[in-house]
Design a protein around this motif. Sequence first.
Motif, short mmCIF file in Angstrom:
data_model
loop_
_atom_site.label_atom_id
_atom_site.label_comp_id
_atom_site.label_asym_id
_atom_site.label_seq_id
_atom_site.Cartn_x
_atom_site.Cartn_y
_atom_site.Cartn_z
N LYS A 50 0.79 -1.23 0.00
CA LYS A 50 0.00 0.00 0.00
C LYS A 50 0.83 1.28 0.00
N GLN A 51 2.11 1.18 0.32
CA GLN A 51 2.97 2.37 0.24
C GLN A 51 3.45 2.64 -1.19
N GLY A 52 3.16 1.73 -2.09
CA GLY A 52 3.57 1.88 -3.48
C GLY A 52 4.81 1.07 -3.77
N VAL A 53 4.65 0.00 -4.51
CA VAL A 53 5.75 -0.92 -4.78
C VAL A 53 5.82 -1.29 -6.26
N ILE A 54 6.94 -1.90 -6.61
CA ILE A 54 7.11 -2.49 -7.93
C ILE A 54 7.15 -4.00 -7.70
N LEU A 55 6.30 -4.73 -8.38
CA LEU A 55 6.27 -6.18 -8.25
C LEU A 55 7.18 -6.78 -9.32
N VAL A 56 8.09 -7.66 -8.91
CA VAL A 56 8.99 -8.35 -9.83
C VAL A 56 8.66 -9.83 -9.77
N ALA A 57 8.56 -10.46 -10.94
CA ALA A 57 8.20 -11.88 -10.99
C ALA A 57 8.92 -12.57 -12.14
N GLY A 58 8.81 -13.88 -12.16
CA GLY A 58 9.45 -14.70 -13.17
C GLY A 58 8.62 -14.86 -14.42
N LYS A 59 8.55 -16.10 -14.88
CA LYS A 59 7.91 -16.41 -16.16
C LYS A 59 6.40 -16.56 -16.03
N VAL A 60 5.70 -16.26 -17.10
CA VAL A 60 4.23 -16.36 -17.30
C VAL A 60 3.41 -15.78 -16.14
N PHE A 61 3.77 -14.60 -15.72
CA PHE A 61 3.01 -13.93 -14.67
C PHE A 61 1.59 -13.68 -15.17
N GLY A 62 0.60 -14.02 -14.35
CA GLY A 62 -0.80 -13.79 -14.70
C GLY A 62 -1.43 -14.89 -15.52
N MET A 63 -0.82 -16.07 -15.55
CA MET A 63 -1.41 -17.19 -16.30
C MET A 63 -2.72 -17.62 -15.64
N GLY A 64 -3.47 -18.44 -16.33
CA GLY A 64 -4.73 -18.94 -15.77
C GLY A 64 -5.92 -18.23 -16.37
#
Length: 162
Positions: A50-64
């Motif tokens: 909630k303070q404001g972030v950057i999300l870092v992730a690997g492969k196929v983020f948001g699949m499904g």
Amino acid sequence: MIVEGKVLKFGDKIDTDIIIPARYLKYTDPEYLAQHAMEPLDPEFYKKAKQGVILVAGKVFGMGSSREQAAIALKAAGVKAVIAESFARIFYRNAINNGLPAIVLPNATKEINEGDYVVVNVETGEIRVNNTKVLKGKGITGMPLEIVRAGGLIQYLKALKA
């Protein structure tokens, strides 16, 4: 367009059921959805984000499933951008349509660590990490950039009518 913040990091194959579990899909309030974003992996995600972030992730983020609420929940939680090694196509477009920058960066999870501070140039894809190194992701250009700058597709279309 520049966004910046502290990094929250996740791995590969984060699906939309993780981003916003199905039991919350009957709700439409973005703030309520935000409180349950990433809950299966990190019950404290909302407090951290909630303070404001950057999300870092690997492969196929948001699949499904193609639930638009996934991008809505992340943005409402305080995620300023998602940097991932790759995105599921439908999540990528849902992110853009909801004004959430999505930047592709090969090896993102190897180059950026939890807690790093990043500055992201959304248009060029340049990512500065802790003011010590510069990475080159794939920026957002053209109409998708205009949609993100407007805050999402609805705001973009409203501005065209004005």
